[in-house]
Scaffold this motif. Sequence first.
Motif, PDB file in Angstrom:
ATOM      1  N   LEU A  99      14.753  17.440  -2.509  1.00  0.00           N
ATOM      2  CA  LEU A  99      13.944  18.589  -2.093  1.00  0.00           C
ATOM      3  C   LEU A  99      14.429  19.132  -0.751  1.00  0.00           C
ATOM      4  CD1 LEU A  99      10.331  17.330  -2.946  1.00  0.00           C
ATOM      5  CD2 LEU A  99      11.833  18.761  -4.332  1.00  0.00           C
ATOM      6  N   HIS A 100      14.175  20.413  -0.533  1.00  0.00           N
ATOM      7  CA  HIS A 100      14.514  21.049   0.738  1.00  0.00           C
ATOM      8  C   HIS A 100      13.224  21.563   1.383  1.00  0.00           C
ATOM      9  CE1 HIS A 100      16.189  23.827   3.690  1.00  0.00           C
ATOM     10  NE2 HIS A 100      17.351  23.201   3.519  1.00  0.00           N
ATOM     11  N   PRO A 101      13.080  21.367   2.699  1.00  0.00           N
ATOM     12  CA  PRO A 101      11.818  21.763   3.339  1.00  0.00           C
ATOM     13  C   PRO A 101      11.538  23.261   3.308  1.00  0.00           C
ATOM     14  CG  PRO A 101      13.463  21.088   4.970  1.00  0.00           C
ATOM     15  CD  PRO A 101      13.987  20.689   3.640  1.00  0.00           C
ATOM     16  N   LEU A 102      12.540  24.081   2.992  1.00  0.00           N
ATOM     17  CA  LEU A 102      12.316  25.518   2.937  1.00  0.00           C
ATOM     18  C   LEU A 102      12.035  26.018   1.519  1.00  0.00           C
ATOM     19  CD1 LEU A 102      14.993  26.861   5.469  1.00  0.00           C
ATOM     20  CD2 LEU A 102      12.532  26.548   5.821  1.00  0.00           C
ATOM     21  N   GLN A 103      11.940  25.086   0.556  1.00  0.00           N
ATOM     22  CA  GLN A 103      11.586  25.502  -0.799  1.00  0.00           C
ATOM     23  C   GLN A 103      10.191  26.114  -0.819  1.00  0.00           C
ATOM     24  OE1 GLN A 103      13.657  21.740  -2.989  1.00  0.00           O
ATOM     25  NE2 GLN A 103      12.143  22.838  -4.214  1.00  0.00           N
ATOM     26  N   ASP A 104       9.976  26.993  -1.787  1.00  0.00           N
ATOM     27  CA  ASP A 104       8.641  27.561  -1.974  1.00  0.00           C
ATOM     28  C   ASP A 104       7.676  26.440  -2.367  1.00  0.00           C
ATOM     29  OD1 ASP A 104       6.526  28.875  -4.033  1.00  0.00           O
ATOM     30  OD2 ASP A 104       7.122  30.312  -2.478  1.00  0.00           O
ATOM     31  N   GLU A 105       6.458  26.505  -1.845  1.00  0.00           N
ATOM     32  CA  GLU A 105       5.495  25.412  -2.071  1.00  0.00           C
ATOM     33  C   GLU A 105       5.163  25.235  -3.548  1.00  0.00           C
ATOM     34  OE1 GLU A 105       1.270  27.694  -1.221  1.00  0.00           O
ATOM     35  OE2 GLU A 105       2.296  26.764   0.468  1.00  0.00           O
ATOM     36  N   SER A 106       5.369  26.268  -4.346  1.00  0.00           N
ATOM     37  CA  SER A 106       5.098  26.126  -5.782  1.00  0.00           C
ATOM     38  C   SER A 106       6.053  25.152  -6.450  1.00  0.00           C
ATOM     39  CB  SER A 106       5.195  27.495  -6.466  1.00  0.00           C
ATOM     40  OG  SER A 106       6.520  28.019  -6.366  1.00  0.00           O
ATOM     41  N   SER A 107       7.230  24.939  -5.835  1.00  0.00           N
ATOM     42  CA  SER A 107       8.241  24.052  -6.438  1.00  0.00           C
ATOM     43  C   SER A 107       8.204  22.638  -5.861  1.00  0.00           C
ATOM     44  CB  SER A 107       9.647  24.650  -6.233  1.00  0.00           C
ATOM     45  OG  SER A 107       9.989  24.651  -4.846  1.00  0.00           O
ATOM     46  N   ILE A 108       7.286  22.371  -4.934  1.00  0.00           N
ATOM     47  CA  ILE A 108       7.215  21.035  -4.318  1.00  0.00           C
ATOM     48  C   ILE A 108       5.793  20.487  -4.381  1.00  0.00           C
ATOM     49  CG2 ILE A 108       9.205  21.301  -2.795  1.00  0.00           C
ATOM     50  CD1 ILE A 108       7.256  22.044  -0.544  1.00  0.00           C
ATOM     51  N   GLN A 109       5.086  20.817  -5.440  1.00  0.00           N
ATOM     52  CA  GLN A 109       3.695  20.386  -5.558  1.00  0.00           C
ATOM     53  C   GLN A 109       3.557  18.859  -5.574  1.00  0.00           C
ATOM     54  OE1 GLN A 109       0.491  22.241  -5.866  1.00  0.00           O
ATOM     55  NE2 GLN A 109       1.919  23.440  -4.641  1.00  0.00           N
ATOM     56  N   GLY A 110       4.522  18.169  -6.172  1.00  0.00           N
ATOM     57  CA  GLY A 110       4.461  16.701  -6.204  1.00  0.00           C
ATOM     58  C   GLY A 110       4.548  16.094  -4.819  1.00  0.00           C
ATOM     59  N   ALA A 111       5.467  16.611  -3.993  1.00  0.00           N
ATOM     60  CA  ALA A 111       5.617  16.102  -2.627  1.00  0.00           C
ATOM     61  C   ALA A 111       4.375  16.411  -1.799  1.00  0.00           C
ATOM     62  CB  ALA A 111       6.856  16.718  -1.972  1.00  0.00           C
ATOM     63  N   LEU A 112       3.826  17.608  -1.967  1.00  0.00           N
ATOM     64  CA  LEU A 112       2.625  17.981  -1.213  1.00  0.00           C
ATOM     65  C   LEU A 112       1.421  17.152  -1.653  1.00  0.00           C
ATOM     66  CD1 LEU A 112       2.948  21.881  -1.007  1.00  0.00           C
ATOM     67  CD2 LEU A 112       3.662  20.148   0.651  1.00  0.00           C
ATOM     68  N   GLU A 113       1.377  16.821  -2.936  1.00  0.00           N
ATOM     69  CA  GLU A 113       0.279  15.971  -3.426  1.00  0.00           C
ATOM     70  C   GLU A 113       0.367  14.573  -2.807  1.00  0.00           C
ATOM     71  OE1 GLU A 113      -1.719  14.294  -7.598  1.00  0.00           O
ATOM     72  OE2 GLU A 113       0.043  15.604  -7.661  1.00  0.00           O
ATOM     73  N   LEU A 114       1.585  14.030  -2.736  1.00  0.00           N
ATOM     74  CA  LEU A 114       1.768  12.723  -2.092  1.00  0.00           C
ATOM     75  C   LEU A 114       1.327  12.796  -0.634  1.00  0.00           C
ATOM     76  CD1 LEU A 114       4.862  10.406  -2.451  1.00  0.00           C
ATOM     77  CD2 LEU A 114       3.863  10.834  -0.210  1.00  0.00           C
ATOM     78  N   TYR A 115       1.726  13.854   0.045  1.00  0.00           N
ATOM     79  CA  TYR A 115       1.370  14.044   1.455  1.00  0.00           C
ATOM     80  C   TYR A 115      -0.149  14.103   1.605  1.00  0.00           C
ATOM     81  CZ  TYR A 115       2.063  16.019   6.186  1.00  0.00           C
ATOM     82  OH  TYR A 115       2.074  16.239   7.541  1.00  0.00           O
ATOM     83  N   TRP A 116      -0.790  14.899   0.765  1.00  0.00           N
ATOM     84  CA  TRP A 116      -2.245  15.082   0.847  1.00  0.00           C
ATOM     85  C   TRP A 116      -2.982  13.784   0.514  1.00  0.00           C
ATOM     86  CZ3 TRP A 116      -6.716  15.077  -2.117  1.00  0.00           C
ATOM     87  CH2 TRP A 116      -7.813  15.785  -1.588  1.00  0.00           C
ATOM     88  N   ASN A 117      -2.522  13.095  -0.516  1.00  0.00           N
ATOM     89  CA  ASN A 117      -3.154  11.821  -0.886  1.00  0.00           C
ATOM     90  C   ASN A 117      -3.049  10.793   0.242  1.00  0.00           C
ATOM     91  OD1 ASN A 117      -3.929  12.714  -3.405  1.00  0.00           O
ATOM     92  ND2 ASN A 117      -2.194  11.801  -4.487  1.00  0.00           N
ATOM     93  N   LEU A 118      -1.890  10.748   0.901  1.00  0.00           N
ATOM     94  CA  LEU A 118      -1.710   9.802   2.001  1.00  0.00           C
ATOM     95  C   LEU A 118      -2.644  10.151   3.165  1.00  0.00           C
ATOM     96  CD1 LEU A 118      -0.258   7.352   3.139  1.00  0.00           C
ATOM     97  CD2 LEU A 118       1.582   8.856   3.921  1.00  0.00           C
ATOM     98  N   GLN A 119      -2.820  11.446   3.434  1.00  0.00           N
ATOM     99  CA  GLN A 119      -3.791  11.849   4.447  1.00  0.00           C
ATOM    100  C   GLN A 119      -5.172  11.284   4.135  1.00  0.00           C
ATOM    101  OE1 GLN A 119      -1.982  16.297   5.588  1.00  0.00           O
ATOM    102  NE2 GLN A 119      -3.870  16.107   4.452  1.00  0.00           N
ATOM    103  N   ARG A 120      -5.556  11.367   2.868  1.00  0.00           N
ATOM    104  CA  ARG A 120      -6.879  10.890   2.456  1.00  0.00           C
ATOM    105  C   ARG A 120      -6.974   9.365   2.586  1.00  0.00           C
ATOM    106  NH1 ARG A 120      -7.743  14.642   3.440  1.00  0.00           N
ATOM    107  NH2 ARG A 120      -9.461  13.550   4.436  1.00  0.00           N
ATOM    108  N   MET A 121      -5.916   8.662   2.194  1.00  0.00           N
ATOM    109  CA  MET A 121      -5.905   7.199   2.290  1.00  0.00           C
ATOM    110  C   MET A 121      -6.049   6.745   3.740  1.00  0.00           C
ATOM    111  SD  MET A 121      -2.816   6.208  -0.304  1.00  0.00           S
ATOM    112  CE  MET A 121      -2.989   6.268  -2.087  1.00  0.00           C
ATOM    113  N   LEU A 122      -5.254   7.351   4.619  1.00  0.00           N
ATOM    114  CA  LEU A 122      -5.292   6.957   6.024  1.00  0.00           C
ATOM    115  C   LEU A 122      -6.646   7.297   6.646  1.00  0.00           C
ATOM    116  CD1 LEU A 122      -1.716   7.971   7.260  1.00  0.00           C
ATOM    117  CD2 LEU A 122      -2.531   5.734   6.485  1.00  0.00           C
ATOM    118  N   SER A 123      -7.229   8.407   6.231  1.00  0.00           N
ATOM    119  CA  SER A 123      -8.548   8.778   6.740  1.00  0.00           C
ATOM    120  C   SER A 123      -9.584   7.732   6.349  1.00  0.00           C
ATOM    121  CB  SER A 123      -8.960  10.154   6.211  1.00  0.00           C
ATOM    122  OG  SER A 123      -8.079  11.161   6.670  1.00  0.00           O
TER     123      SER A 123
END
Length: 490
Positions: A99-123
């Motif tokens: 993945l590239h950090p400048l990709q459109d967010e529609s093409s990196i939903q899996g990575a963003l989901e992992l990021y969001w889930n980890l935020q929730r776990m740490l919280s």
Amino acid sequence: MVNYNKIIFELSKPGRQGYSLPKDSFETDGLKDIPTVLLRETAAELPEVSELDVVRHYTNLSNKNFGVDTGFYPLGSCTMKYNPKINEELCVLPEFTSLHPLQDESSIQGALELYWNLQRMLSEIAGLEEFTLNPYAGAHGELTGLMVMKKYHESRGDFKRTKVIVPDSAHGTNPASAMVAGFDVVEVKSKPNGSIDVEDLKPLLDDTVAGIMMTNPNTLGMFETEIMEIAKLVHEAGGLLYYDGANLNPLLGKVRPGDMGFDIMHINLHKTFSTPHGGGGPGSGPVGVTANLVKHLPNPRVVKDSSGRFHIMNDNEESLGSISSFLGNFGVMMRAYAYILSLGKENIKEVGPLATLNANYIKESLKDDYLLPIEGVCKHEFVFDGLKDKSTEVTTLNVAKRLLDYGFHAPTIYFPLLFHESMMIEPTETESKDTLDSFIEVMHAIAHEARENPDLVKNAPNNTLVRKLDETTAAKNPVLTYKALKESQE
């Protein structure tokens, strides 16, 4: 026979090549588009070696390194625990690494989901409302958290809060981060047992104090039993509590910083949640906050909409701004995510108690030979004040060097500064009783040697590849290049 202990320059032979870059399809030398001012006038002084020489050189060099995969590494306050190899395999999955950090967010939903889930776990683990995963290291997380603290007070028009209270036993990054964030540092004293002296704290709390930075357990490995009283006093004075997460390991699944009254914290994700630690990286220092501080977290942030889609929010005007490129060190986050999922809610509760059990087992087993300045049950780590018998003048540094002869990495020495001969030991939860028993046996043996043959210990290490170094000269006059080394030898 080729000696691969030699520096790679010494293996150099004129004319040897390891690799030749092919010419491009236009059959040019690749230099025509580079401005002349950027080109070297003379050839670089590089070793001329074959690929095989290079591979053997660096493989042999790596075999000389010490790491948690090769031996016991009881480095205090750093949580040098085993990192499961499955986490390493998962973090290099091509679906993520390509993945590239400048990709459109529609093409990196899996990575963003992992990021969001980890935020929730740490919280959930921390007992806080929200996390940002953007900071690249623990100290970077400290700075980010203190910037949140500053933004909070300034957003309320409270510009006179310019001071941060830091215990005299704190990690050195605490006062440094506070200074970089623009605060003045005020020191609060510790009691003989290493805990914050609440009576010394009280007169420090006025309307110029922005907050206090703490670790709990503290740097001596002791739990701050008056934490609720400290939180009450700081909050009543209008300040915030900052939790340095370096010592989070013994609390996992048992105690949450948010429940103790902390408003802001950083987590050393690379320590507590499974990334190979040391050597300057990779690292990650997520910062968590209470609900009233979420709006001040740095941009960008990952959010989830009502349809379940994930987005990168980068336009929060109440944010402190940006503190890193993109969304932090994603590889470390993947390891942490895999680590938390593999333990689960049930087994993460075992981390703290096992780390505490291991530390207390070593402490109680060695306190007849090593001076224990603070009695009582510790958490994940503890501190000796050198050998009990100081008549032979064998120092903590001598003991640390002698441990290398026995195949163990030394613990943290001469920190914290509360004791002259500090030796901070943290076994972590991943070490077996067999390993702990071997370490205890060696520590007893070194204490015996210090009494019977002190010169043996004072001259250590005796059988390592590199013997005892002149550290003072090395610090004052470092030789950083092979050319400088040859000149010094000539």
